[in-house]
Design an enzyme around this catalytic site. Structure first.
Site, PDB file in Angstrom:
ATOM      1  CG  ASP A 141      64.277  49.404   9.587  1.00  0.00           C
ATOM      2  OD1 ASP A 141      63.382  50.237   9.389  1.00  0.00           O
ATOM      3  OD2 ASP A 141      64.080  48.172   9.621  1.00  0.00           O
ATOM      4  CD  GLU A 158      53.707  50.481   9.746  1.00  0.00           C
ATOM      5  OE1 GLU A 158      54.863  50.825  10.092  1.00  0.00           O
ATOM      6  OE2 GLU A 158      53.214  50.766   8.649  1.00  0.00           O
TER       7      GLU A 158
END
Length: 269
Positions: free
Chosen positions: A66, A55
């Site tokens: 995140d 990824e």
């Protein structure tokens, strides 16, 4: 890397993994962190380290999903001049020998234009795209534009996603489904989320797509525990932290130990 078109590369990889009885090791890195050359070295070395899917994160100024480690990597990459276009050029110049899924927030995609973004990512060698903050069905026009660009759109499923919604998300996903292991943001956890096994089993009853699990997996032992339940294990923050400390060399060497542990551990039925 396979000469198959992007919409078949991910399917081919998962077919190979299932035939071999192998748990997929999915590795997330932020483009340009800690330096473009380190990202390039990681892409080139991923296959030899036992990674099955990469990824490639597009740095974004407000990565709300995140935790601090990936947030810091994103801000550092942006400060050094990394952009979405530069990330795709990097991928084109350092092709991986495994499928690469471009991992982005929606804003960089909109800034370039969804169809152009997908088309340029495909031309750069990407095998799929995952947009963190684009829920399935939220904007059919964007979905159509991405589809016109020719890249499979991988979808996220959260622990709180209701059963019927899981079916709808799965129907709009290609390649595999990314199951978020726990609520909150990305980052290492002391232990695997309680109830993960039943969550995976329930999701399996609603889709035939492979299921990769991420968020909170920070050690080989945790990867093995998740690999006993899911088709794939996604490692992000723990890997990004190693990239920050020792670049691609340290990150890839550590992934070899994770790969060895997965190969010797139990596998999902």
């Amino acid at each position: 890397m396979s000469d198959l078109p992007p919409d078949e590369r991910l399917a081919e990889r998962w077919t190979e993994l299932r035939a071999a009885g192998r748990t997929a090791l999915v590795a997330y890195v932020t483009a340009g962190h800690p330096a473009p050359a380190e990202t390039a070295a990681f892409l080139r070395g991923a296959a030899a380290a036992g990674v099955d899917v990469v990824e490639l994160g597009i740095p974004f100024s407000d990565p709300v999903a995140d935790g601090p480690v990936i947030q810091a990597s994103s801000h550092a990459a942006l400060s050094a001049g990394m952009t979405a276009r530069a990330a795709l050029r990097l991928l084109a110049e350092a092709p991986a020998q495994v499928p690469v899924v471009v991992f982005s927030y929606l804003n960089p995609v909109l800034a370039m234009g969804p169809e152009r973004f997908a088309r340029d990512a495909r031309s750069a060698g990407a095998a799929g795209i995952l947009i963190t903050d684009l829920p399935a069905g939220a904007d059919d026009a964007i979905d159509r534009a991405l589809g016109a660009g020719g890249l499979p759109l991988v979808r996220l499923v959260a622990p709180t996603t209701p059963p019927e919604r899981q079916r709808a998300v799965a129907a709009r996903s290609r390649g595999f489904l990314y199951l978020i292991a726990r609520l909150g943001v990305t980052g290492e956890s002391a232990e695997i989320a309680a109830g993960l096994g039943p969550q995976i089993a329930a999701l399996r009853s609603r889709t035939s797509l492979p299921i990769a699990v991420g968020f909170g997996i920070g050690s080989a032992e945790q990867a093995v525990a998740v690999g006993a339940l899911a088709d794939g294990v996604v490692i992000g923050s723990a890997l990004v932290a190693r990239m920050a400390r020792g670049g691609a060399r340290e990150a890839l060497e550590w992934l070899k130990t994770v790969r060895a542990a997965l190969d010797s551990g139990p596998r999902a039925a």
